[in-house]
Write a protein that holds these residues in place. Sequence first.
Motif, PDB file in Angstrom:
ATOM      1  N   GLU A 118       0.827  -1.206   0.000  1.00 34.06           N
ATOM      2  CA  GLU A 118       0.000   0.000   0.000  1.00 34.06           C
ATOM      3  C   GLU A 118       0.868   1.266   0.000  1.00 34.06           C
ATOM      4  N   ILE A 119       1.956   1.233   0.740  1.00 36.20           N
ATOM      5  CA  ILE A 119       2.879   2.373   0.747  1.00 36.20           C
ATOM      6  C   ILE A 119       3.444   2.596  -0.648  1.00 36.20           C
ATOM      7  N   GLN A 120       3.804   1.512  -1.313  1.00 43.90           N
ATOM      8  CA  GLN A 120       4.404   1.598  -2.645  1.00 43.90           C
ATOM      9  C   GLN A 120       3.458   2.220  -3.669  1.00 43.90           C
ATOM     10  N   GLN A 121       2.161   2.024  -3.487  1.00 49.66           N
ATOM     11  CA  GLN A 121       1.177   2.578  -4.424  1.00 49.66           C
ATOM     12  C   GLN A 121       1.128   4.097  -4.396  1.00 49.66           C
ATOM     13  N   GLY A 122       1.587   4.704  -3.300  1.00 46.28           N
ATOM     14  CA  GLY A 122       1.561   6.161  -3.182  1.00 46.28           C
ATOM     15  C   GLY A 122       0.162   6.654  -2.872  1.00 46.28           C
ATOM     16  N   GLY A 123      -0.085   7.943  -3.148  1.00 43.05           N
ATOM     17  CA  GLY A 123      -1.391   8.513  -2.876  1.00 43.05           C
ATOM     18  C   GLY A 123      -1.647   8.748  -1.403  1.00 43.05           C
ATOM     19  N   HIS A 124      -0.603   8.834  -0.603  1.00 43.01           N
ATOM     20  CA  HIS A 124      -0.725   9.066   0.835  1.00 43.01           C
ATOM     21  C   HIS A 124       0.192  10.236   1.206  1.00 43.01           C
ATOM     22  N   PRO A 125      -0.001  10.823   2.386  1.00 42.12           N
ATOM     23  CA  PRO A 125       0.789  12.002   2.759  1.00 42.12           C
ATOM     24  C   PRO A 125       2.120  11.689   3.431  1.00 42.12           C
TER      25      PRO A 125
END
Length: 239
Positions: free
Chosen positions: A71-78
């Motif tokens: 999920e971290i690798q997918q990006g789209g987070h702050p």
Amino acid sequence: MALLPTEKRKPKQRLEDYSILLYGTWKIGKSTFCSQMDNPLFLATEPGLEALEVYEVKIPDWKTFLNVCAEIQQGGHPFKTIVIDTVDNLWKACSEYVRNKLGIMHESDLVYGKGWAMVRDEFFRVLRKLALLPYGLVMTSHVDLIEVKTRTSTITKAVPTIPKTGREIILGWVDMILYAETIVTDDGEVRIIRTKPSENWEAGDRTKRLPPVVPLDFEAFKNAFYGKHQTETINPNKE
């Protein structure tokens, strides 16, 4: 398509571009230090963050860690800094995952060190991918005091509490090895970070930006890294 470079790569400039191992005694302030980094996400493998206001994902096992990494690798987070707190328990989770997969009770149940090798390879495979993502990576660990024999004597050395196989992997590829401890100065007890290697502790700084001793204070550490101003001079009574 040409793969060879045509110009030299410039050294990394941001603190978040480097991987860090921060280890020290229980409750010395490692998690508090990490909580002041740039938009941190804590991957908590043990209790201890209850007094801090942070973003946290509890990591009870290796499968959860794999899913969170995806999920971290997918990006789209702050989040800009990933904090594994602690890497000691993450190694144990990886070991349990591999042993269950192989149907063995202990790594030594496989001949020629194959069990240990498979845990090591799985651990390094995932951590390497996480370190290559465009986020800061910080791992915390506790401290163990071990006896090391030299040619003339036996000395006590501070090392992270990760088992030796995992410790050798992490110490080999992180950019900074930071040892947090409490020392006695003329002004009383002071919490510090050691950044340079010694026969008495594991430490190191590939960036060569940090002084040998920095206060265990994130602002002081950041200022030392970026060279914004001279950090507080600490003169311990014992090195």
